[in-house]
Write a protein that holds these residues in place. Structure first.
Motif, PDB file in Angstrom:
ATOM      1  N   ARG A 198      18.227  -4.422   5.444  1.00  0.00           N
ATOM      2  CA  ARG A 198      17.927  -4.711   4.499  1.00  0.00           C
ATOM      3  C   ARG A 198      17.989  -3.291   3.935  1.00  0.00           C
ATOM      4  NH1 ARG A 198      15.634  -6.017   0.037  1.00  0.00           N
ATOM      5  NH2 ARG A 198      13.694  -6.285   1.341  1.00  0.00           N
ATOM      6  N   LEU A 199      17.379  -3.068   3.638  1.00  0.00           N
ATOM      7  CA  LEU A 199      17.196  -1.606   2.643  1.00  0.00           C
ATOM      8  C   LEU A 199      16.702  -0.496   3.268  1.00  0.00           C
ATOM      9  CD1 LEU A 199      13.726  -1.895   0.374  1.00  0.00           C
ATOM     10  CD2 LEU A 199      16.290  -2.016  -0.170  1.00  0.00           C
ATOM     11  N   ASN A 200      18.184   0.864   3.010  1.00  0.00           N
ATOM     12  CA  ASN A 200      18.448   2.292   3.512  1.00  0.00           C
ATOM     13  C   ASN A 200      17.159   2.934   3.361  1.00  0.00           C
ATOM     14  OD1 ASN A 200      18.794   3.028   0.901  1.00  0.00           O
ATOM     15  ND2 ASN A 200      21.291   3.047   1.371  1.00  0.00           N
ATOM     16  N   THR A 201      16.880   4.255   3.553  1.00  0.00           N
ATOM     17  CA  THR A 201      15.987   4.919   2.808  1.00  0.00           C
ATOM     18  C   THR A 201      16.014   5.316   1.169  1.00  0.00           C
ATOM     19  OG1 THR A 201      17.503   6.913   3.422  1.00  0.00           O
ATOM     20  CG2 THR A 201      15.449   6.240   5.074  1.00  0.00           C
ATOM     21  N   THR A 202      17.310   5.227   1.096  1.00  0.00           N
ATOM     22  CA  THR A 202      17.730   5.446  -0.616  1.00  0.00           C
ATOM     23  C   THR A 202      16.603   4.273  -1.555  1.00  0.00           C
ATOM     24  OG1 THR A 202      19.042   6.901  -0.237  1.00  0.00           O
ATOM     25  CG2 THR A 202      18.680   5.532  -2.437  1.00  0.00           C
ATOM     26  N   GLY A 203      16.875   2.828  -0.738  1.00  0.00           N
ATOM     27  CA  GLY A 203      16.145   1.608  -1.153  1.00  0.00           C
ATOM     28  C   GLY A 203      15.085   1.928  -0.882  1.00  0.00           C
ATOM     29  N   LEU A 204      14.221   2.377  -0.369  1.00  0.00           N
ATOM     30  CA  LEU A 204      13.254   1.845   0.502  1.00  0.00           C
ATOM     31  C   LEU A 204      12.221   3.479  -0.563  1.00  0.00           C
ATOM     32  CD1 LEU A 204      11.842   0.786   2.489  1.00  0.00           C
ATOM     33  CD2 LEU A 204      11.358   2.463   4.030  1.00  0.00           C
ATOM     34  N   ALA A 205      13.042   4.227  -1.038  1.00  0.00           N
ATOM     35  CA  ALA A 205      12.196   4.955  -1.034  1.00  0.00           C
ATOM     36  C   ALA A 205      11.787   4.723  -3.148  1.00  0.00           C
ATOM     37  CB  ALA A 205      12.993   6.387  -1.738  1.00  0.00           C
ATOM     38  N   GLU A 206      13.339   4.291  -3.822  1.00  0.00           N
ATOM     39  CA  GLU A 206      13.198   3.231  -4.876  1.00  0.00           C
ATOM     40  C   GLU A 206      12.262   2.281  -4.566  1.00  0.00           C
ATOM     41  OE1 GLU A 206      14.634   5.344  -7.343  1.00  0.00           O
ATOM     42  OE2 GLU A 206      15.126   6.705  -6.106  1.00  0.00           O
ATOM     43  N   HIS A 207      12.694   1.445  -4.498  1.00  0.00           N
ATOM     44  CA  HIS A 207      11.613   0.114  -4.251  1.00  0.00           C
ATOM     45  C   HIS A 207       9.417   1.059  -4.305  1.00  0.00           C
ATOM     46  CE1 HIS A 207       9.772  -4.092  -3.269  1.00  0.00           C
ATOM     47  NE2 HIS A 207       9.083  -3.477  -2.896  1.00  0.00           N
ATOM     48  N   TYR A 208       9.857   1.700  -3.356  1.00  0.00           N
ATOM     49  CA  TYR A 208       8.046   2.296  -3.179  1.00  0.00           C
ATOM     50  C   TYR A 208       7.904   2.969  -4.547  1.00  0.00           C
ATOM     51  CZ  TYR A 208       3.677   4.566  -2.298  1.00  0.00           C
ATOM     52  OH  TYR A 208       2.638   5.505  -2.205  1.00  0.00           O
ATOM     53  N   ILE A 209       8.634   3.652  -4.968  1.00  0.00           N
ATOM     54  CA  ILE A 209       8.689   4.341  -6.534  1.00  0.00           C
ATOM     55  C   ILE A 209       8.455   3.033  -7.602  1.00  0.00           C
ATOM     56  CG2 ILE A 209       9.755   6.077  -8.444  1.00  0.00           C
ATOM     57  CD1 ILE A 209      11.564   6.826  -5.925  1.00  0.00           C
ATOM     58  N   THR A 210       8.713   2.081  -7.608  1.00  0.00           N
ATOM     59  CA  THR A 210       8.659   1.047  -8.980  1.00  0.00           C
ATOM     60  C   THR A 210       7.326   0.269  -8.366  1.00  0.00           C
ATOM     61  OG1 THR A 210      10.705   0.441  -8.638  1.00  0.00           O
ATOM     62  CG2 THR A 210       9.289  -1.482  -9.075  1.00  0.00           C
ATOM     63  N   VAL A 211       7.141  -0.015  -6.920  1.00  0.00           N
ATOM     64  CA  VAL A 211       5.779  -0.319  -6.857  1.00  0.00           C
ATOM     65  C   VAL A 211       4.164   0.291  -7.553  1.00  0.00           C
ATOM     66  CG1 VAL A 211       4.339  -1.065  -5.425  1.00  0.00           C
ATOM     67  CG2 VAL A 211       6.108  -2.275  -5.568  1.00  0.00           C
ATOM     68  N   LEU A 212       4.811   1.886  -7.125  1.00  0.00           N
ATOM     69  CA  LEU A 212       3.745   3.135  -7.307  1.00  0.00           C
ATOM     70  C   LEU A 212       4.100   3.300  -8.873  1.00  0.00           C
ATOM     71  CD1 LEU A 212       2.323   5.683  -6.251  1.00  0.00           C
ATOM     72  CD2 LEU A 212       4.018   7.058  -6.464  1.00  0.00           C
ATOM     73  N   PHE A 213       5.003   3.210 -10.215  1.00  0.00           N
ATOM     74  CA  PHE A 213       4.132   3.487 -10.815  1.00  0.00           C
ATOM     75  C   PHE A 213       3.959   2.200 -12.177  1.00  0.00           C
ATOM     76  CE2 PHE A 213       6.169   7.317  -9.746  1.00  0.00           C
ATOM     77  CZ  PHE A 213       5.364   8.643 -10.316  1.00  0.00           C
ATOM     78  N   ASP A 214       5.261   1.730 -11.577  1.00  0.00           N
ATOM     79  CA  ASP A 214       4.945  -0.382 -12.276  1.00  0.00           C
ATOM     80  C   ASP A 214       3.811  -0.828 -11.727  1.00  0.00           C
ATOM     81  OD1 ASP A 214       6.905   1.211 -14.062  1.00  0.00           O
ATOM     82  OD2 ASP A 214       8.151  -0.046 -12.654  1.00  0.00           O
ATOM     83  N   GLY A 215       3.085  -0.959 -10.588  1.00  0.00           N
ATOM     84  CA  GLY A 215       2.451  -1.604  -9.937  1.00  0.00           C
ATOM     85  C   GLY A 215       3.210  -3.088  -9.731  1.00  0.00           C
ATOM     86  N   LEU A 216       1.908  -4.220  -9.050  1.00  0.00           N
ATOM     87  CA  LEU A 216       2.952  -5.689  -9.155  1.00  0.00           C
ATOM     88  C   LEU A 216       2.730  -6.346  -9.923  1.00  0.00           C
ATOM     89  CD1 LEU A 216       1.320  -5.402  -5.555  1.00  0.00           C
ATOM     90  CD2 LEU A 216       3.642  -5.382  -5.638  1.00  0.00           C
ATOM     91  N   ALA A 217       1.447  -6.290 -10.316  1.00  0.00           N
ATOM     92  CA  ALA A 217       1.486  -7.184 -11.708  1.00  0.00           C
ATOM     93  C   ALA A 217       2.185  -6.975 -13.102  1.00  0.00           C
ATOM     94  CB  ALA A 217       0.124  -6.829 -12.189  1.00  0.00           C
ATOM     95  N   THR A 218       2.325  -8.151 -13.997  1.00  0.00           N
ATOM     96  CA  THR A 218       3.109  -7.737 -15.202  1.00  0.00           C
ATOM     97  C   THR A 218       1.848  -7.513 -16.341  1.00  0.00           C
ATOM     98  OG1 THR A 218       3.050 -10.729 -15.761  1.00  0.00           O
ATOM     99  CG2 THR A 218       4.646  -9.996 -13.895  1.00  0.00           C
TER     100      THR A 218
END
Length: 226
Positions: A198-218
Motif C-alpha cells: 500500500r505504501l512505497n518507501t516514500t509514502g512510508l517515510a512521509e507517514h513516519y515524519i508526520t507521526v514523528l513531528f505531529d504525533g498521534l494526539a490532536t
C-alpha cells in the motif's frame, strides 16, 4: 547504523585481514562480480552469514567454488563489499543533507527519507547488519561497523541538539535516546516492508515524519488533557 570514509582491509578470514580486492574496472568482469555480490547478499540475508557457505554461493551463481575465488578470496570479502557499499551510500546521503544548510527539522526529515529509501536497494545489507552484527564486529576487519555506528549517531544527535537549540524540538527529550528510537523504527521496517504494498518507501517515510513531528494526539485533545 552508518558508514565511514576509512575503509577496512580484506583477507582470507574475518580474523586475518589483508588487502581489499574491490573491483575498480568496468566491463563484463566487473558486472559479473557485482552479480555475485548481489546473489551472495541475498543468501546472507536469507540464511545468515555464518550459515552460508562458499559452495552455496557458487551453486546459486551456477559456477564452481573455485571460480568464485577468482573474484573473491573469501566470503568475508563478499559481505565486506555488501556492507561497505550500503554504509558509504548512506553516509554520503546524510552528509549531502547536512551540507544543504537547511534548518534542523528539514534536515532531520530528509535523513528519515534517506533511511527509509535504503530499504529496497540495500534490503539485504540491512538484514545482514541486523542479524550478524554481533558476530562480525568481533573481528578486526569489521571494526568499521562500530565506527560507522558511532559516526551516524553523532550526525543524528547533532541535528536533534541543533533543533532543540533553535526551538524547533522539545528541550525535554534526550537526543541520543530519540535517535536510537528513530534508528530502530527505520531499520526494523526491513523485516515487514514489502515492495508493491500500500505504501512505497516514500509514502512510508512521509507517514513516519508526520507521526514523528505531529504525533498521534490532536491539538484539541492535548489541550483538554492539559
Amino acid at each position: 547504523m552508518g558508514g565511514v570514509t576509512t575503509r577496512k582491509n580484506s583477507g582470507q578470514s574475518a580474523a586475518a585481514p589483508a588487502k581489499r580486492q574491490r573491483a575498480t574496472s568496468s566491463g563484463p568482469a566487473s558486472e559479473r562480480r557485482d552479480h555475485l555480490v548481489k546473489l551472495a547478499a541475498e543468501l546472507f540475508a536469507r540464511k545468515g552469514f555464518q550459515a552460508t557457505t562458499v559452495r552455496e554461493i557458487a551453486d546459486e551463481a551456477g559456477i564452481l567454488s573455485g571460480s568464485l575465488y577468482h573474484h573473491f578470496d573469501s566470503k568475508e570479502t563478499i559481505v565486506d563489499e555488501v556492507l561497505s557499499t550500503f554504509l558509504d551510500d548512506l553516509v554520503a546521503r546524510y552528509r549531502t543533507a547536512i551540507a544543504s544548510g537547511s534548518d534542523p527539522r528539514t534536515i532531520l526529515s530528509e535523513m528519515v527519507r534517506i533511511g527509509f529509501g535504503t530499504l529496497e536497494p540495500h534490503r539485504a545489507a540491512i538484514t545482514v547488519m541486523q542479524n550478524d552484527w554481533n558476530y562480525l564486529r568481533q573481528f578486526e576487519r569489521f571494526n568499521y561497523l562500530v565506527k560507522a555506528e558511532d559516526e551516524v549517531e553523532q550526525i543524528w544527535v547533532a541535528q536533534i541538539k541543533a533543533g532543540q537549540a533553535a526551538g524547533q524540538f522539545r528541550a525535554d527529550v534526550d537526543p541520543k535516546l530519540t535517535y536510537r528510537m528513530i534508528r530502530d523504527t527505520i531499520w526494523v521496517a526491513v523485516r515487514w516492508f514489502r515492495p508493491g504494498g500500500r505504501l512505497n518507501t516514500t509514502g512510508l517515510a512521509e507517514h513516519y515524519i508526520t507521526v514523528l513531528f505531529d504525533g498521534l494526539a490532536t491539538g484539541e485533545r492535548t489541550s483538554q488533557q492539559a
